[in-house]
Design a protein around this motif. Structure first.
Motif, PDB file in Angstrom:
ATOM      1  N   MET A  53     -12.141 -22.135 -53.652  1.00 51.59           N
ATOM      2  CA  MET A  53     -13.288 -21.417 -53.902  1.00 51.59           C
ATOM      3  C   MET A  53     -13.736 -20.702 -52.634  1.00 51.59           C
ATOM      4  O   MET A  53     -14.020 -19.441 -52.393  1.00 51.59           O
ATOM      5  N   GLN A  54     -13.696 -21.683 -51.511  1.00 49.79           N
ATOM      6  CA  GLN A  54     -14.173 -20.973 -50.258  1.00 49.79           C
ATOM      7  C   GLN A  54     -13.110 -20.127 -49.691  1.00 49.79           C
ATOM      8  O   GLN A  54     -13.540 -19.047 -48.912  1.00 49.79           O
ATOM      9  N   ALA A  55     -11.796 -20.366 -49.805  1.00 54.31           N
ATOM     10  CA  ALA A  55     -10.695 -19.574 -49.383  1.00 54.31           C
ATOM     11  C   ALA A  55     -11.042 -18.164 -49.958  1.00 54.31           C
ATOM     12  O   ALA A  55     -10.809 -17.050 -49.236  1.00 54.31           O
ATOM     13  N   LEU A  56     -10.987 -18.168 -51.434  1.00 56.51           N
ATOM     14  CA  LEU A  56     -11.104 -16.766 -52.276  1.00 56.51           C
ATOM     15  C   LEU A  56     -12.390 -15.957 -51.801  1.00 56.51           C
ATOM     16  O   LEU A  56     -12.271 -14.663 -51.710  1.00 56.51           O
ATOM     17  N   GLU A  57     -13.531 -16.879 -51.350  1.00 58.02           N
ATOM     18  CA  GLU A  57     -14.811 -16.199 -51.237  1.00 58.02           C
ATOM     19  C   GLU A  57     -14.519 -15.548 -49.800  1.00 58.02           C
ATOM     20  O   GLU A  57     -15.192 -14.187 -49.462  1.00 58.02           O
ATOM     21  N   SER A  58     -13.433 -15.880 -49.102  1.00 57.88           N
ATOM     22  CA  SER A  58     -13.433 -15.433 -47.520  1.00 57.88           C
ATOM     23  C   SER A  58     -12.154 -14.678 -47.628  1.00 57.88           C
ATOM     24  O   SER A  58     -11.802 -14.041 -46.483  1.00 57.88           O
ATOM     25  N   GLU A  59     -11.661 -14.222 -48.744  1.00 59.00           N
ATOM     26  CA  GLU A  59     -10.705 -13.276 -48.975  1.00 59.00           C
ATOM     27  C   GLU A  59      -9.441 -13.959 -48.383  1.00 59.00           C
ATOM     28  O   GLU A  59      -8.521 -13.034 -47.859  1.00 59.00           O
ATOM     29  N   GLN A  60      -9.122 -15.166 -47.968  1.00 59.03           N
ATOM     30  CA  GLN A  60      -8.089 -15.845 -47.542  1.00 59.03           C
ATOM     31  C   GLN A  60      -7.433 -16.520 -48.851  1.00 59.03           C
ATOM     32  O   GLN A  60      -7.616 -17.884 -48.970  1.00 59.03           O
ATOM     33  N   PRO A  62      -5.109 -18.756 -50.798  1.00 62.56           N
ATOM     34  CA  PRO A  62      -4.128 -19.914 -50.684  1.00 62.56           C
ATOM     35  C   PRO A  62      -2.770 -19.559 -51.069  1.00 62.56           C
ATOM     36  O   PRO A  62      -2.536 -18.600 -52.181  1.00 62.56           O
ATOM     37  N   LYS A  63      -1.678 -19.843 -50.381  1.00 66.28           N
ATOM     38  CA  LYS A  63      -0.455 -19.605 -50.733  1.00 66.28           C
ATOM     39  C   LYS A  63      -0.085 -19.948 -52.110  1.00 66.28           C
ATOM     40  O   LYS A  63       0.624 -18.840 -52.890  1.00 66.28           O
ATOM     41  N   ALA A  64      -0.275 -20.951 -52.792  1.00 69.59           N
ATOM     42  CA  ALA A  64      -0.055 -21.466 -54.193  1.00 69.59           C
ATOM     43  C   ALA A  64      -0.535 -20.215 -55.186  1.00 69.59           C
ATOM     44  O   ALA A  64       0.001 -19.812 -56.215  1.00 69.59           O
ATOM     45  N   ILE A  65      -1.802 -19.910 -54.860  1.00 72.33           N
ATOM     46  CA  ILE A  65      -2.408 -18.958 -55.678  1.00 72.33           C
ATOM     47  C   ILE A  65      -1.970 -17.609 -55.528  1.00 72.33           C
ATOM     48  O   ILE A  65      -1.673 -16.563 -56.466  1.00 72.33           O
ATOM     49  N   GLU A  66      -1.401 -17.162 -54.169  1.00 70.48           N
ATOM     50  CA  GLU A  66      -1.010 -15.804 -54.027  1.00 70.48           C
ATOM     51  C   GLU A  66       0.176 -15.470 -54.684  1.00 70.48           C
ATOM     52  O   GLU A  66       0.714 -14.685 -55.220  1.00 70.48           O
TER      53      GLU A  66
END
Length: 198
Positions: A53-60, A62-66
């Protein structure tokens, strides 16, 4: 055309696997080699974690999701195959949707409400149940199962058309009925807008 299959069954010889085989063979007849995402074999983590959640909110992202989002972005056709458990998807597939169909990727909210972002894509959903079609219709759960995946997930995300087929009472019907079900799988694939081989 590019197609991706989301497959969520933990067994190795289920009727869901027969559906998968029929889908793959039908796509090959149209010159399409699908990308298979067998979530149990991949050991896909269904947990949408605080770090996610924190990564997506900061537009970073995660590799597995990307990686999964790239596969979906580049596809023209999404096919989902899974057994209905507790009137929904198995947890591994629900977790895939939670993690991958994220805000800003699959949809966004504008002034007048949500807008799907995965437009220009077709979707086909095959599910299986132990219950008979009559039991499901009598309880109204057939519409619950259909609506939550067709409207609540796929059309919400921009997919159109979305075609849904449930195959009922799978453990109890005769082999001839299951063969009829598999014929319906092939017919559903043929009903899509697919390339015509010359």
């Amino acid at each position: 055309m590019k197609a991706v299959i989301l497959f969520a069954h933990p067994g190795t010889k289920s009727f869901n696997h027969a559906i998968l085989q029929q889908v793959t063979e039908s796509l090959h007849k149209h010159g399409i080699t699908p990308i298979l995402r067998n979530l149990y074999e991949q050991k896909f983590s269904p947990i949408f974690s605080p770090a996610d959640m924190q990564a997506l909110e900061s537009e970073q992202v995660p590799k597995a999701i990307e990686e999964e989002q790239t596969i979906l972005s580049e596809s023209d056709l999404l096919i989902m195959i899974y057994p209905v458990w507790w009137w929904s998807q198995p947890a591994i597939l629900k977790g895939y949707i939670d993690r991958i169909f994220s805000d800003g990727f699959a949809f966004k909210y504008e002034k007048n409400g949500p807008v799907g972002l995965l437009t220009g894509k077709q979707a086909l959903v095959f599910t299986t149940t132990r219950e008979s079609q009559q039991e499901m219709q009598a309880s109204g759960l057939d519409e619950v199962v259909k609506k939550q995946v067709v409207d609540g997930i796929l059309r919400f995300s921009g997919f159109e058309p979305v075609i849904y087929h449930n195959f009922a009472e799978v453990p109890y019907v005769q082999e001839a009925i299951r063969e009829t079900y598999l014929q319906q799988v092939g017919q559903a694939i043929a009903s899509l807008k697919l390339p015509v081989l010359m």
